[in-house]
Scaffold this active site. Structure first.
Site, PDB file in Angstrom:
ATOM      1  N   LYS A 189       0.837  -1.195   0.000  1.00 33.62           N
ATOM      2  CA  LYS A 189       0.000   0.000   0.000  1.00 33.62           C
ATOM      3  C   LYS A 189       0.875   1.249   0.000  1.00 33.62           C
ATOM      4  O   LYS A 189       1.556   1.545   0.969  1.00 33.62           O
ATOM      5  CB  LYS A 189      -0.918   0.051   1.222  1.00 33.62           C
ATOM      6  CG  LYS A 189      -1.975   1.146   1.028  1.00 33.62           C
ATOM      7  CD  LYS A 189      -2.606   1.637   2.303  1.00 33.62           C
ATOM      8  CE  LYS A 189      -1.799   2.692   3.012  1.00 33.62           C
ATOM      9  NZ  LYS A 189      -1.641   3.967   2.294  1.00 33.62           N
ATOM     10  N   THR A 243       6.322   7.232  13.739  1.00 34.22           N
ATOM     11  CA  THR A 243       6.432   6.436  14.960  1.00 34.22           C
ATOM     12  C   THR A 243       5.042   6.173  15.543  1.00 34.22           C
ATOM     13  O   THR A 243       4.763   5.069  16.017  1.00 34.22           O
ATOM     14  CB  THR A 243       7.350   7.148  15.971  1.00 34.22           C
ATOM     15  OG1 THR A 243       8.661   7.211  15.382  1.00 34.22           O
ATOM     16  CG2 THR A 243       7.440   6.411  17.292  1.00 34.22           C
ATOM     17  N   GLY A 246       3.434   3.433  13.632  1.00 36.28           N
ATOM     18  CA  GLY A 246       4.224   2.229  13.934  1.00 36.28           C
ATOM     19  C   GLY A 246       3.787   1.598  15.253  1.00 36.28           C
ATOM     20  O   GLY A 246       3.615   0.381  15.359  1.00 36.28           O
ATOM     21  N   GLU A 263      10.110   0.655  10.280  1.00 31.59           N
ATOM     22  CA  GLU A 263      11.130   1.690  10.056  1.00 31.59           C
ATOM     23  C   GLU A 263      10.438   3.020  10.289  1.00 31.59           C
ATOM     24  O   GLU A 263       9.605   3.427   9.489  1.00 31.59           O
ATOM     25  CB  GLU A 263      11.695   1.543   8.636  1.00 31.59           C
ATOM     26  CG  GLU A 263      13.074   2.123   8.491  1.00 31.59           C
ATOM     27  CD  GLU A 263      13.033   3.571   8.058  1.00 31.59           C
ATOM     28  OE1 GLU A 263      13.008   4.432   8.962  1.00 31.59           O
ATOM     29  OE2 GLU A 263      13.015   3.836   6.858  1.00 31.59           O
ATOM     30  N   CYS A 297      13.616  10.312   6.811  1.00 30.92           N
ATOM     31  CA  CYS A 297      13.594   9.807   8.183  1.00 30.92           C
ATOM     32  C   CYS A 297      14.969   9.908   8.832  1.00 30.92           C
ATOM     33  O   CYS A 297      15.084  10.127  10.028  1.00 30.92           O
ATOM     34  CB  CYS A 297      13.091   8.372   8.219  1.00 30.92           C
ATOM     35  SG  CYS A 297      13.883   7.320   7.022  1.00 30.92           S
ATOM     36  N   GLU A 394      10.501  14.964  15.575  1.00 27.90           N
ATOM     37  CA  GLU A 394      10.755  14.894  14.132  1.00 27.90           C
ATOM     38  C   GLU A 394       9.868  15.920  13.422  1.00 27.90           C
ATOM     39  O   GLU A 394       8.646  15.883  13.539  1.00 27.90           O
ATOM     40  CB  GLU A 394      10.435  13.484  13.617  1.00 27.90           C
ATOM     41  CG  GLU A 394      10.761  13.318  12.139  1.00 27.90           C
ATOM     42  CD  GLU A 394      10.497  11.912  11.603  1.00 27.90           C
ATOM     43  OE1 GLU A 394       9.387  11.392  11.813  1.00 27.90           O
ATOM     44  OE2 GLU A 394      11.406  11.343  10.987  1.00 27.90           O
TER      45      GLU A 394
HETATM   46  P1  NAI Z   1       1.911   8.032   8.408  1.00 29.64           P
HETATM   47  O1  NAI Z   1       2.729   7.184   9.302  1.00 29.64           O
HETATM   48  O2  NAI Z   1       0.495   8.302   8.769  1.00 29.64           O
HETATM   49  O3  NAI Z   1       1.918   7.423   6.920  1.00 29.64           O
HETATM   50  C1  NAI Z   1       2.760   6.398   6.478  1.00 29.64           C
HETATM   51  C2  NAI Z   1       1.949   5.305   5.795  1.00 29.64           C
HETATM   52  O4  NAI Z   1       1.130   4.649   6.756  1.00 29.64           O
HETATM   53  C3  NAI Z   1       0.990   5.801   4.718  1.00 29.64           C
HETATM   54  O5  NAI Z   1       0.950   4.848   3.672  1.00 29.64           O
HETATM   55  C4  NAI Z   1      -0.340   5.837   5.452  1.00 29.64           C
HETATM   56  O6  NAI Z   1      -1.443   5.727   4.593  1.00 29.64           O
HETATM   57  C5  NAI Z   1      -0.220   4.620   6.334  1.00 29.64           C
HETATM   58  N1  NAI Z   1      -1.075   4.627   7.514  1.00 29.64           N
HETATM   59  C6  NAI Z   1      -1.571   5.689   8.203  1.00 29.64           C
HETATM   60  N2  NAI Z   1      -2.309   5.270   9.253  1.00 29.64           N
HETATM   61  C7  NAI Z   1      -2.287   3.930   9.239  1.00 29.64           C
HETATM   62  C8  NAI Z   1      -2.847   2.920  10.081  1.00 29.64           C
HETATM   63  N3  NAI Z   1      -3.582   3.226  11.141  1.00 29.64           N
HETATM   64  N4  NAI Z   1      -2.613   1.626   9.777  1.00 29.64           N
HETATM   65  C9  NAI Z   1      -1.852   1.301   8.719  1.00 29.64           C
HETATM   66  N5  NAI Z   1      -1.300   2.202   7.887  1.00 29.64           N
HETATM   67  C10 NAI Z   1      -1.514   3.504   8.147  1.00 29.64           C
HETATM   68  O7  NAI Z   1       2.660   9.412   8.241  1.00 29.64           O
HETATM   69  P2  NAI Z   1       2.037  10.820   7.799  1.00 29.64           P
HETATM   70  O8  NAI Z   1       0.779  11.111   8.560  1.00 29.64           O
HETATM   71  O9  NAI Z   1       1.962  10.847   6.343  1.00 29.64           O
HETATM   72  O10 NAI Z   1       3.160  11.819   8.329  1.00 29.64           O
HETATM   73  C11 NAI Z   1       3.124  12.291   9.653  1.00 29.64           C
HETATM   74  C12 NAI Z   1       4.499  12.405  10.235  1.00 29.64           C
HETATM   75  O11 NAI Z   1       5.109  11.126  10.245  1.00 29.64           O
HETATM   76  C13 NAI Z   1       5.454  13.252   9.436  1.00 29.64           C
HETATM   77  O12 NAI Z   1       5.344  14.580   9.797  1.00 29.64           O
HETATM   78  C14 NAI Z   1       6.782  12.670   9.800  1.00 29.64           C
HETATM   79  O13 NAI Z   1       7.263  13.238  10.970  1.00 29.64           O
HETATM   80  C15 NAI Z   1       6.488  11.220  10.042  1.00 29.64           C
HETATM   81  N6  NAI Z   1       6.852  10.348   8.891  1.00 29.64           N
HETATM   82  C16 NAI Z   1       8.014   9.688   8.989  1.00 29.64           C
HETATM   83  C17 NAI Z   1       8.430   8.881   7.964  1.00 29.64           C
HETATM   84  C18 NAI Z   1       9.712   8.169   8.052  1.00 29.64           C
HETATM   85  O14 NAI Z   1      10.120   7.558   7.086  1.00 29.64           O
HETATM   86  N7  NAI Z   1      10.363   8.212   9.165  1.00 29.64           N
HETATM   87  C19 NAI Z   1       7.649   8.739   6.738  1.00 29.64           C
HETATM   88  C20 NAI Z   1       6.391   9.461   6.740  1.00 29.64           C
HETATM   89  C21 NAI Z   1       6.043  10.246   7.797  1.00 29.64           C
END
Ligand code: NAI
Ligand code: MG
Length: 484
Positions: A189, A243, A246, A263, A297, A394
């Site tokens: 996804k 996080t 996660g 990750e 990240c 972050e």
């Molecule tokens: P997110 O963690 O919500 O999104 C990442 C992925 O997870 C997307 O594909 C999203 O659709 C999916 N997702 C969201 N909620 C889910 C759930 N309950 N169950 C399963 N999958 C789910 O991150 P978001 O909201 O786009 O960004 C928010 C903050 O997260 C950013 O400001 C940043 O600080 C951090 N972030 C960190 C990343 C990294 O690689 N360390 C990558 C993306 C965001």
């Protein structure tokens, strides 16, 4: 000292990458069992160009039933895919790598349009690295027993994979390549703001003749991701993202047989010693925090400079920041593109406000920013300390928090004083200092005299709240195998 006057004395002529050659549909369906199928939800959402606010295409939203169909198709495909001679599996993966290479320009343009990253980065980093991951893991497919001597490696089954929006195609490659090389099948996804290159990858996968159902790509937002996490017939969840999500995933799968790798976020320390090559270190600081608008990240978002060189480093850094070009992601001159979404821009601005309120001294380079789209100038904060929110949390944007230090022990203490443990950088002429820091910094990756260097052969992953499990290299295979 004479300073760079790049923005004042002369201007770069536009150098726009052409978009004539790219092929995009108006509407993208789900990729399940080797075919593009309409979503049971009957719903589609827009994917937007963050530099222009224009709608690029409509993307299908997968619901519980769609996820179930995708998982079923992956389960059926697993029976034959896991039994296929490994060298045959490798041929398909190699073919996918070649096809990405052949269409690299098209992928790069779409990646920049959909996500806002500078075309120079899509062309030079994202797309070639994605192809390299497929090449690399194609090479391992028939050598698993050499990778793990005296063990009999077996695939896990069906992997549910959820990826973020900062490196859309590259994260898809990190997830898919090792999983299918080990004989697993997958349901991936992509993130809701950047689904396009994963769907273009689905087209390549279809053309490559990869057996149906080995890779399924389902689009949608968090709810769709949650349906995938909670599907009872998934053997492993591989997640890259925040996080918070996660942690949520870990709760959802606790008590089940599902394996996981997470990750998550980071707050990388980039450490400059007085004996470092200062000009190179300044370039390194720029690359560490402003690469991909800071949506990284492992970004070096906390800078630690040894006190004796701090004045010099900060002056040079401000000078270099003023020469960075913020603007059209499709222009080859652009250093900093668009912020990926309105939501992410709001998050970054919230932190900039907090930083000021907590007493930080802000410096932003001047740049002319278009009214349309999401933009944030390169930003740094001085006069901050360990307790400041912008030092601890972050931000995921082009915002750097700068602190100074006197001794090596002090900087190790400060660098490790964070809930995260993903990455760090060390700049020094002394090998002995590099060894001490790589031993004592609590980070999955420590770069020496460089930053943000990636290679498929090199494992990547974190400690503490940055998650667990490794992707890339030999370690990346382990996450998709069980041993008998
Ligand atoms: P997110 O963690 O919500 O999104 C990442 C992925 O997870 C997307 O594909 C999203 O659709 C999916 N997702 C969201 N909620 C889910 C759930 N309950 N169950 C399963 N999958 C789910 O991150 P978001 O909201 O786009 O960004 C928010 C903050 O997260 C950013 O400001 C940043 O600080 C951090 N972030 C960190 C990343 C990294 O690689 N360390 C990558 C993306 C965001
Ligand atoms: Mg988009």
């Amino acid at each position: 000292m004479s300073k760079l006057q790049l923005n004042k004395s002369w201007k770069y002529a536009d150098a726009l990458e052409s978009t004539d050659h790219i092929r995009l549909k108006e509407k993208y369906d789900l990729f399940i069992n080797g075919a593009f199928v309409k979503p049971n939800s009957k719903k589609y959402f827009d994917t937007i160009n963050p530099a222009t606010d224009e709608v690029i295409a409509k993307i299908a939203e997968a619901n519980k039933k769609d996820i179930d169909l995708a998982v079923k198709s992956a389960r059926i495909a697993f029976k034959s895919w896991s039994k296929l001679p490994a060298k045959e599996r490798a041929k398909y993966i190699f073919r996918i790598a070649r096809m990405i290479q052949e269409r690299a320009k098209e992928f790069a343009v779409i990646e920049s349009m959909d996500g806002g990253k500078p075309i120079r980065e899509s062309i030079n980093v994202d797309i070639p690295l994605a192809a390299n991951h497929f090449f690399y893991y194609a090479g391992w497919a028939d050598k698993l027993e050499y990778a793990f001597p005296n063990k009999i490696p077996k695939p896990l089954g069906v992997a549910g994979q959820i990826i973020p929006w900062n490196f859309p195609l590259l994260m898809a490659a990190w997830k898919i390549a090792p999983a299918i090389a080990c004989g697993n099948t997958v349901v991936l996804k992509p993130a809701e703001t950047t689904s396009l290159t994963a769907l273009k990858l689905a087209e390549i996968i279809q053309e490559s003749g990869l057996p149906k159902g080995v890779v399924n790509i389902v689009t949608g937002a968090g709810n769709t991701g949650a349906e995938l996490v909670n599907h009872p017939d998934i053997d492993k969840i591989a997640f890259t993202g925040s996080t918070n999500v996660g942690k949520l995933i870990q709760k959802c799968i606790s008590g089940t047989k599902k394996k996981s790798t997470l990750e998550l976020g980071g707050k990388g320390a980039n450490i400059i010693f007085e004996d470092a090559a200062i000009d190179q270190a300044v370039e390194g600081i720029i690359n560490a925090i402003f690469f991909n608008q800071g949506h990284v990240c492992c970004a070096g978002s906390r800078l630690f400079v040894q006190e004796s060189v701090a004045k010099d480093v900060i002056e040079k850094l401000k000078d270099r920041m003023s020469s960075l070009i913020v603007g059209n992601p499709l222009d080859k001159n652009t250093d900093i593109g668009a912020i990926n979404s309105k939501e992410q821009l709001a998050t970054i601005n919230k932190y900039i406000k907090i930083g000021k309120k907590e007493g930080g001294e802000i410096y932003q380079s001047k740049c002319s920013i278009s009214k349309k789209g999401n933009w944030c100038p390169p930003t740094l904060f001085l006069n901050v300390s360990q307790s400041h929110a912008i030092v601890q949390e972050e931000i995921f944007g082009p915002v750097l928090a700068i602190q100074t230090f006197r001794t090596i022990d002090e900087v190790i203490e400060k660098a490790n004083n964070t809930p995260f443990g993903l990455s760090a950088g060390v700049w020094t002429e002394k090998g002995s200092k590099i060894f001490k820091l790589t031993q004592e910094l609590n980070a999955g990756v420590v770069w020496a005299n460089t930053y943000n260097k990636f290679d498929p052969a090199s494992p990547f992953g974190g400690f503490k709240e940055s998650g667990f499990g490794r992707e890339g290299g030999l370690h990346g295979l382990k996450a998709y195998l069980k041993f008998e």
